[in-house]
Scaffold this motif. Structure first.
Motif, PDB file in Angstrom:
ATOM      1  N   MET A 157      -3.271  12.907  10.385  1.00 58.40           N
ATOM      2  CA  MET A 157      -4.382  14.605   9.152  1.00 58.40           C
ATOM      3  C   MET A 157      -4.408  13.238   8.751  1.00 58.40           C
ATOM      4  N   ARG A 158      -5.446  12.942   7.803  1.00 57.96           N
ATOM      5  CA  ARG A 158      -5.427  11.922   6.989  1.00 57.96           C
ATOM      6  C   ARG A 158      -6.076  12.362   5.678  1.00 57.96           C
ATOM      7  N   PHE A 159      -5.633  11.994   5.065  1.00 57.20           N
ATOM      8  CA  PHE A 159      -6.775  12.856   3.756  1.00 57.20           C
ATOM      9  C   PHE A 159      -8.249  12.829   2.979  1.00 57.20           C
ATOM     10  N   GLY A 160      -8.325  13.777   3.223  1.00 60.44           N
ATOM     11  CA  GLY A 160      -9.607  13.941   2.526  1.00 60.44           C
ATOM     12  C   GLY A 160     -10.113  14.437   0.692  1.00 60.44           C
ATOM     13  N   ALA A 161     -11.154  13.771   0.919  1.00 58.98           N
ATOM     14  CA  ALA A 161     -11.464  12.721  -1.090  1.00 58.98           C
ATOM     15  C   ALA A 161     -10.763  14.213  -1.436  1.00 58.98           C
ATOM     16  N   GLY A 162     -10.998  15.623  -1.215  1.00 62.87           N
ATOM     17  CA  GLY A 162     -10.742  17.130  -2.036  1.00 62.87           C
ATOM     18  C   GLY A 162      -9.604  17.000  -1.537  1.00 62.87           C
ATOM     19  N   GLN A 163      -8.495  16.015  -1.107  1.00 67.58           N
ATOM     20  CA  GLN A 163      -7.277  16.116  -1.268  1.00 67.58           C
ATOM     21  C   GLN A 163      -6.445  15.343  -1.639  1.00 67.58           C
ATOM     22  N   SER A 221     -13.998  22.369  -1.702  1.00 71.22           N
ATOM     23  CA  SER A 221     -11.688  22.297  -0.875  1.00 71.22           C
ATOM     24  C   SER A 221     -11.643  23.452  -2.308  1.00 71.22           C
ATOM     25  N   VAL A 222     -12.125  24.786  -2.830  1.00 71.32           N
ATOM     26  CA  VAL A 222     -11.897  25.645  -3.614  1.00 71.32           C
ATOM     27  C   VAL A 222     -10.304  25.779  -3.644  1.00 71.32           C
ATOM     28  N   GLY A 223      -9.218  25.721  -4.448  1.00 69.86           N
ATOM     29  CA  GLY A 223      -8.091  26.377  -4.473  1.00 69.86           C
ATOM     30  C   GLY A 223      -7.351  25.065  -3.635  1.00 69.86           C
ATOM     31  N   ALA A 224      -7.461  24.127  -2.926  1.00 72.90           N
ATOM     32  CA  ALA A 224      -6.975  23.330  -2.096  1.00 72.90           C
ATOM     33  C   ALA A 224      -6.295  22.426  -3.247  1.00 72.90           C
ATOM     34  N   SER A 225      -4.606  22.511  -3.297  1.00 74.71           N
ATOM     35  CA  SER A 225      -4.143  20.997  -3.739  1.00 74.71           C
ATOM     36  C   SER A 225      -4.512  20.004  -3.510  1.00 74.71           C
ATOM     37  N   ARG A 226      -4.574  19.072  -4.114  1.00 68.59           N
ATOM     38  CA  ARG A 226      -4.205  17.354  -4.348  1.00 68.59           C
ATOM     39  C   ARG A 226      -3.739  17.033  -4.671  1.00 68.59           C
ATOM     40  N   ILE A 227      -3.228  15.478  -4.300  1.00 71.13           N
ATOM     41  CA  ILE A 227      -1.998  14.893  -4.003  1.00 71.13           C
ATOM     42  C   ILE A 227      -2.205  13.459  -4.402  1.00 71.13           C
ATOM     43  N   GLY A 228      -2.071  13.145  -6.009  1.00 74.31           N
ATOM     44  CA  GLY A 228      -1.727  11.306  -5.489  1.00 74.31           C
ATOM     45  C   GLY A 228      -0.096  10.632  -5.606  1.00 74.31           C
ATOM     46  N   VAL A 229      -0.582   9.667  -4.880  1.00 71.96           N
ATOM     47  CA  VAL A 229       0.865   8.598  -4.860  1.00 71.96           C
ATOM     48  C   VAL A 229       1.059   7.263  -5.516  1.00 71.96           C
ATOM     49  N   VAL A 230       2.398   7.642  -6.425  1.00 71.79           N
ATOM     50  CA  VAL A 230       2.535   5.963  -7.225  1.00 71.79           C
ATOM     51  C   VAL A 230       3.759   5.168  -6.672  1.00 71.79           C
ATOM     52  N   ALA A 231       3.656   4.578  -6.469  1.00 66.72           N
ATOM     53  CA  ALA A 231       5.121   3.609  -6.634  1.00 66.72           C
ATOM     54  C   ALA A 231       4.940   1.944  -7.253  1.00 66.72           C
ATOM     55  N   SER A 232       5.443   1.690  -8.398  1.00 62.59           N
ATOM     56  CA  SER A 232       5.626   0.327  -8.824  1.00 62.59           C
ATOM     57  C   SER A 232       6.012  -0.984  -8.682  1.00 62.59           C
ATOM     58  N   ARG A 233       5.933  -1.549  -8.770  1.00 61.21           N
ATOM     59  CA  ARG A 233       6.686  -2.302  -8.329  1.00 61.21           C
ATOM     60  C   ARG A 233       8.432  -2.683  -9.187  1.00 61.21           C
ATOM     61  N   ALA A 234       8.299  -2.302 -10.583  1.00 62.79           N
ATOM     62  CA  ALA A 234       9.074  -2.087 -11.287  1.00 62.79           C
ATOM     63  C   ALA A 234      10.451  -1.767 -10.930  1.00 62.79           C
ATOM     64  N   LEU A 249       6.438   9.748   1.125  1.00 66.46           N
ATOM     65  CA  LEU A 249       5.685  10.129   0.429  1.00 66.46           C
ATOM     66  C   LEU A 249       4.944  10.931   0.578  1.00 66.46           C
ATOM     67  N   ARG A 250       3.567  10.315   1.689  1.00 66.22           N
ATOM     68  CA  ARG A 250       2.076  11.203   1.979  1.00 66.22           C
ATOM     69  C   ARG A 250       2.768  11.737   3.696  1.00 66.22           C
ATOM     70  N   SER A 251       3.418  11.305   4.095  1.00 59.80           N
ATOM     71  CA  SER A 251       3.972  12.095   5.144  1.00 59.80           C
ATOM     72  C   SER A 251       5.035  13.453   4.756  1.00 59.80           C
ATOM     73  N   LEU A 252       6.008  12.875   4.074  1.00 54.69           N
ATOM     74  CA  LEU A 252       6.187  14.068   2.935  1.00 54.69           C
ATOM     75  C   LEU A 252       5.346  15.095   2.755  1.00 54.69           C
ATOM     76  N   TYR A 253       4.211  15.096   1.890  1.00 49.29           N
ATOM     77  CA  TYR A 253       3.079  15.988   1.980  1.00 49.29           C
ATOM     78  C   TYR A 253       3.032  16.929   3.337  1.00 49.29           C
ATOM     79  N   ARG A 254       2.471  15.536   3.324  1.00 52.60           N
ATOM     80  CA  ARG A 254       1.398  16.088   5.410  1.00 52.60           C
ATOM     81  C   ARG A 254       2.128  17.452   5.826  1.00 52.60           C
TER      82      ARG A 254
END
Length: 128
Positions: free
Chosen positions: A1-7, A45-58, A73-78
């Motif tokens: 499952m890929r994340f669409g723009a609304g997800q 995508s009314v009411g759908a939750s959205r996700i952002g994933v961050v992993a810094s070099r530091a 993290l993306r797999s976890l959310y899926r």
């Protein structure tokens, strides 16, 4: 499952709004930051939750480790997106422990965080 723009969170302003106006929960392997998004009836995508994933070099390390952390993290959310209440923006920030922990333990922590999230009253964002 890929994340669409609304997800997924795509703009820096969206990430910034969640970080500045949202609430945080430390989960050991990752930091969960969330903010309730006001419902836009014109959006597809009314009411759908959205996700952002961050992993810094530091915090995580080189590109190989950052990409592995983001994939986890993306797999976890899926796998557990049904546990996330509708209308929330989430930012998952990888911590160094993410690559050292077993995936099942990370999944358990995410499920526990989502159960806490669904029990909390919604706090709407101020920019709406």
């Amino acid at each position: 499952m890929r994340f669409g723009a609304g997800q997924r969170l795509r703009r820096n302003d969206d990430f910034r709004a969640v970080r500045e106006q949202g609430r945080r929960m430390e989960c050991g392997a990752f930091l969960l930051t969330w903010c309730h998004r006001p419902v836009d009836p014109a959006a597809s995508s009314v009411g759908a939750s959205r996700i952002g994933v961050v992993a810094s070099r530091a915090s995580v390390g080189n590109a190989v480790h950052r990409n592995l952390a983001k994939r986890r993290l993306r797999s976890l959310y899926r796998q557990h997106h049904a546990l996330v209440p509708a209308g929330f923006d989430l930012v998952l920030t990888a911590r160094p422990a993410l690559l050292k922990m077993d995936y099942s333990e990370i999944a358990q922590r995410f499920a526990h965080a989502c159960s806490k999230l669904s029990a909390l009253p919604a706090k709407p964002r101020a920019d709406a």
